[in-house]
Structure formats: C-alpha cells, structure tokens
Design a protein around this motif. Structure first.
Motif, short mmCIF file in Angstrom:
data_model
loop_
_atom_site.label_atom_id
_atom_site.label_comp_id
_atom_site.label_asym_id
_atom_site.label_seq_id
_atom_site.Cartn_x
_atom_site.Cartn_y
_atom_site.Cartn_z
N THR A 73 0.80 -1.16 0.13
CA THR A 73 0.14 0.17 0.10
C THR A 73 0.97 1.25 0.11
O THR A 73 0.62 2.29 -0.79
N ARG A 76 2.33 1.65 -3.36
CA ARG A 76 1.34 2.28 -4.24
C ARG A 76 0.88 3.64 -4.02
O ARG A 76 0.80 4.55 -5.20
N ASP A 80 4.54 4.04 -6.87
CA ASP A 80 5.20 2.84 -7.31
C ASP A 80 4.12 1.97 -8.05
O ASP A 80 3.62 1.36 -7.03
N ASP A 81 4.63 1.60 -9.18
CA ASP A 81 3.50 0.64 -9.90
C ASP A 81 4.15 -0.63 -10.21
O ASP A 81 3.83 -1.34 -11.11
N ARG A 239 5.69 -6.42 -12.08
CA ARG A 239 4.87 -5.72 -13.04
C ARG A 239 5.13 -6.18 -14.48
O ARG A 239 4.17 -6.53 -15.13
N THR A 320 0.12 6.59 3.60
CA THR A 320 -0.13 7.07 2.01
C THR A 320 -0.27 8.55 2.35
O THR A 320 -0.72 9.00 3.20
N LEU A 324 -6.15 6.18 -0.62
CA LEU A 324 -6.27 5.29 -1.75
C LEU A 324 -7.71 4.60 -1.93
O LEU A 324 -8.37 4.37 -0.82
N GLU A 328 -7.43 1.18 -6.83
CA GLU A 328 -6.02 1.67 -7.10
C GLU A 328 -5.20 0.48 -6.55
O GLU A 328 -4.01 0.53 -7.15
N LEU A 329 -5.45 -0.16 -5.53
CA LEU A 329 -4.58 -1.19 -5.24
C LEU A 329 -4.55 -2.15 -5.85
O LEU A 329 -3.24 -3.04 -5.90
#
Length: 339
Positions: A73, A76, A80-81, A239, A320, A324, A328-329
């Motif tokens: 979490t 994100r 950071d993806d 990813r 965060t 969020l 999104e997560l």
C-alpha cells in the motif's frame, strides 16, 4: 484452415517462481495437491516474513511473492507501480493481543497510552497500522501525542522497509542500538506494539504481558460486532512478469484459492484432526459461526469492509499521502468483483 484436435498445440506452460510462507493453506501448492494446466509453479517456502519480504524486494528473488499489505500500500501511495497486487491474503490475524506492557507500568487500559512512550519495530508494519487504528477509533487514543520509538524486537538494527515522510506528522525516533524487549523490561518504553512478541513475553516473564489479558475473547467480540478480519499479507506479482503473461494472474489466484479451500475443509474435519491442537475442529467451527462459511475469504468484495478500513488507517497514519481507493490497489481478475 483451423487445426484439428489431433494437430492443435496446447498452450505453452508458464514457469512461475513464487515465494510464500509455510502455512497449511499454501501446503497443497508446494506439495503438489493443487496443480495447473497453465502454470508450472516453482514454490519456495520462506522461514520468516522478514526474510520473505527482503528476498523479494531487495534480493530480486521470485516472480510472485507474499508481501506485507502495508508495504504494498505504501509503495502504491508513492506512485510505485512495480507490483501487481492480487486479492489473495495468505496471512491474517486479529491484533488486540499485539500490545505488550509492564505489569507494574503506567498502562493498564488502552486509553492510558495517550501521551506515553511506545516501542514499535517499524512504522510500516501492517499489524502496527491495524493496532494504532484500533486504538484511535475504538478507544480514543491520540496517536500524535505518543512518543514512538523504533527498534528491533529482540535484535537491534531493524529498518523501515519503505521510506515514508511521517516524522513531521508523528513523533518518531529510532533506537538502532536497542531492542524493544530490553526497553520494555527497563521501563524505557511504556508499551510495545509488535506482531512478533518480545522474548520476555514468549518466556512468560511475569514483569511483562499483554495489555488485553483476554485478547482472544476481545478479538472474537470485535469480529462479531465489526465484521472485520484484519489482513496482514497479500500476493504480489512483478509488473513486468504480469505484462509478459497477462492471463497468469487469474490462474494463480485460482490455485491459491483452491489450496486455501482445501485447508478450510481440513480444519473443519472432526474425524482426524489435521492440526496438532486440541479442539481444532471446534475452534474452526466457531470461526465459521463468527465470520462465515468461508472464514478465510479471498477476493475484494468479501473483504471490502476490512480493506476500506485499512486504507483509512493508512491515510490517517501517513502511510499513504492520500486515501487510496480499493481499485487503485488491487488487480481485478475476472472473478474479483463478485468473489
């Protein structure tokens, strides 16, 4: 001209390197009880969560791994993806029992923690986020009034897994040469919040103990009233690996779900207990009565209330920079919306 069944080629199998904990609900993945026509799962069972996370994030091991929900979490939230997060939850735990105090200390009830010194291993520990959120929302504890001291639980030198700009929002300092166990015994902190009990607690030292003396009953009452079953860890995919094999995530989730469902059936079986615990099946049945037939649910919707509350806590505690949204997560696999 289409190929006949005799000449058609089966899809090439995908080799997946995965690291996760040694649980009964993952056992069938590495023992061969759950298989796939699409994936060849090369599973590694790690000996501790800290080792697992470090080997994946810093060591570059595995394509898929069990990961701290807090770390996933926080990353994100920072944009950071690099990790695709699946709604698969290998580790969950109620955490009323994760608050430790001295028997002769100034903290005898949750409200006493306001304005005190509290030791934590790291700010970005999922268990700690749940506990702090519980203290603030259920017991009115002012988290900003507390002096938070970071240190290893039994070994010095624990470091944050993610860099977070929280020091201005909360009073946090590090004690790199100390341990939470020693500081609690010596009275340098008034309480410790940690998923891993300090050594003195494990050794039943009468000088220390849990703040919630009957924490199991408190947790069951909380579950019944709130419908919340705290999530600790999630399953993540790198990813680049996900983009190279876009259909893999759905099959991976199916495999983990099947392994978990088999474990739940074993837990409920009263014929021959699967766990070396007295009353194991009776306790599993009690969990079913409190939480539901699937008392360890995967998927977004069965866990939405728990996830939403955790995201609230993350925003409130500067994990965060903003609150969020669930979507999104998590990656939504074809069955995520309804399962």
């Amino acid at each position: 001209m289409s190929s006949s069944p005799e000449t058609a080629k089966s899809p090439e199998r995908i080799a997946v390197r995965a690291g996760f904990g040694d649980y009964d609900h993952t056992r069938d993945l590495w023992a061969g009880g759950v298989t796939s026509g699409l994936l060849d799962l090369d599973a590694t069972v790690a000996d501790s969560p800290e080792s697992l996370f470090s080997r994946f994030l810093e060591g570059g091991e595995w394509d898929v791994a069990e990961m701290s929900l807090a770390v996933a979490t926080a990353l994100r939230g920072q944009g950071d993806d690099s990790l695709v997060v699946l709604p698969v939850f290998p580790a969950r735990a109620f955490r009323h029992g994760a608050i430790y105090v001295r028997s002769d200390g100034p903290v005898s009830e949750p409200g006493d923690l306001t304005g005190k010194r509290v030791g934590i291993p790291v700010w970005t520990q999922t268990a700690g986020i749940h506990v702090r959120g519980l203290l603030a929302s259920q017991f009115g504890v002012d988290l900003h009034s507390i002096d938070w001291i970071r240190a290893g639980v039994d070994t010095p030198g624990r470091k944050e897994p993610v860099d977070l700009p929280v020091d201005d929002a909360f009073r946090i300092r590090s004690a790199p040469q100390s341990t939470l166990d020693r500081m609690l015994l010596d009275g340098e902190v008034d309480a410790v919040i940690s998923a891993r009990p300090p050594a003195a607690v494990e050794q039943r030292d009468p000088r220390v103990g849990r703040l919630f003396k009957k924490h199991t009953f408190d947790e069951m009452d909380y579950a019944k009233k709130s419908g919340i079953f705290p999530i600790m860890h999630v399953l993540v995919v790198r990813r680049e690996f996900h983009e190279a094999h876009p259909g893999m995530a759905h099959e991976l989730r199916r495999m983990f779900t099947e392994a978990k469902d088999r474990s739940v059936r074993r837990a409920l079986s009263a014929v021959v207990p699967s766990y070396p615990l007295p009353w194991a099946a009776a306790n599993a049945a009690r969990a079913r009565d409190l939480i539901g037939d699937d008392f360890w649910p995967y998927g977004i919707e069965p866990n939405r209330a728990t996830i939403e509350l955790f995201l609230d806590h993350c925003a409130d505690q500067s994990i965060t920079p903003r609150r969020l949204d669930v979507d999104e997560l998590f990656l939504r696999t074809p069955e995520s919306a309804s399962a």
